[in-house]
Design a protein around this motif. Structure first.
Motif, mmCIF file in Angstrom:
data_model
loop_
_atom_site.group_PDB
_atom_site.id
_atom_site.type_symbol
_atom_site.label_atom_id
_atom_site.label_comp_id
_atom_site.label_asym_id
_atom_site.label_seq_id
_atom_site.Cartn_x
_atom_site.Cartn_y
_atom_site.Cartn_z
ATOM 1 N N HIS A 9 0.850 -1.195 0.000
ATOM 2 C CA HIS A 9 0.000 0.000 0.000
ATOM 3 C C HIS A 9 0.884 1.243 0.000
ATOM 4 C CE1 HIS A 9 -3.417 2.543 0.902
ATOM 5 N NE2 HIS A 9 -2.687 3.105 1.848
ATOM 6 N N ARG A 10 0.670 2.116 -0.972
ATOM 7 C CA ARG A 10 1.476 3.336 -1.085
ATOM 8 C C ARG A 10 0.741 4.500 -0.438
ATOM 9 N NH1 ARG A 10 5.700 4.937 -4.185
ATOM 10 N NH2 ARG A 10 5.612 3.022 -5.406
ATOM 11 N N GLU A 11 1.440 5.184 0.425
ATOM 12 C CA GLU A 11 0.961 6.432 1.018
ATOM 13 C C GLU A 11 1.925 7.533 0.587
ATOM 14 O OE1 GLU A 11 0.491 5.914 5.221
ATOM 15 O OE2 GLU A 11 -1.189 4.545 4.960
ATOM 16 N N PRO A 12 1.540 8.792 0.708
ATOM 17 C CA PRO A 12 2.425 9.869 0.228
ATOM 18 C C PRO A 12 3.839 9.821 0.810
ATOM 19 C CG PRO A 12 0.277 10.753 0.763
ATOM 20 C CD PRO A 12 0.270 9.315 1.192
ATOM 21 N N GLU A 13 3.965 9.481 2.075
ATOM 22 C CA GLU A 13 5.281 9.530 2.714
ATOM 23 C C GLU A 13 5.953 8.168 2.900
ATOM 24 O OE1 GLU A 13 2.161 8.931 5.785
ATOM 25 O OE2 GLU A 13 2.350 10.335 4.128
ATOM 26 N N ARG A 14 5.258 7.075 2.520
ATOM 27 C CA ARG A 14 5.843 5.745 2.723
ATOM 28 C C ARG A 14 5.093 4.672 1.944
ATOM 29 N NH1 ARG A 14 3.629 5.017 8.861
ATOM 30 N NH2 ARG A 14 1.458 5.250 8.307
ATOM 31 N N ILE A 15 5.707 3.530 1.871
ATOM 32 C CA ILE A 15 5.071 2.334 1.310
ATOM 33 C C ILE A 15 4.945 1.328 2.445
ATOM 34 C CG2 ILE A 15 5.317 0.400 -0.281
ATOM 35 C CD1 ILE A 15 6.841 2.291 -2.144
ATOM 36 N N ILE A 16 3.754 0.778 2.598
ATOM 37 C CA ILE A 16 3.495 -0.212 3.646
ATOM 38 C C ILE A 16 3.397 -1.585 2.992
ATOM 39 C CG2 ILE A 16 1.836 -1.008 5.377
ATOM 40 C CD1 ILE A 16 1.045 1.940 5.722
ATOM 41 N N ARG A 17 4.122 -2.539 3.529
ATOM 42 C CA ARG A 17 4.050 -3.922 3.050
ATOM 43 C C ARG A 17 3.557 -4.786 4.194
ATOM 44 N NH1 ARG A 17 8.525 -8.131 1.869
ATOM 45 N NH2 ARG A 17 7.389 -9.567 0.544
ATOM 46 N N LEU A 18 2.394 -5.381 4.001
ATOM 47 C CA LEU A 18 1.818 -6.274 5.013
ATOM 48 C C LEU A 18 1.939 -7.716 4.532
ATOM 49 C CD1 LEU A 18 -1.535 -4.487 5.885
ATOM 50 C CD2 LEU A 18 0.591 -4.403 7.152
#
Length: 76
Positions: free
Chosen positions: A17-26
């Motif tokens: 999941h991409r957010e403006p300030e980071r990428i989250i990997r679950l």
């Protein structure tokens, strides 16, 4: 002391999941718990157990919603 015992673990589809300030990997896992002791949250403020019908009403993070969607589709 007593511990929480995890049984029948299996991995669900990993989420990126991409957010403006980071990428989250679950990397989510579905498992069954055997209660050897009450679980306690390590990375979150609270821990709870909810019925399937109330899950969608909880305040999920956007990345977590993708995991929830997969679980709900499997358990119709």
């Amino acid at each position: 002391g007593s511990e929480m015992c995890i049984r029948d673990s299996r991995m669900l589809t990993p989420v990126r999941h991409r957010e403006p300030e980071r990428i989250i990997r679950l990397i989510p896992f579905l498992c069954r718990l055997e209660l050897c002791a009450l679980p306690r949250p390590l990375e979150h403020e609270n821990l709870g157990f909810f019925s399937r019908r109330t899950l969608e009403e909880l305040p999920w993070a956007p990345a977590d919603r993708l995991v929830l969607k997969e679980w709900l589709e499997e358990h119709r």
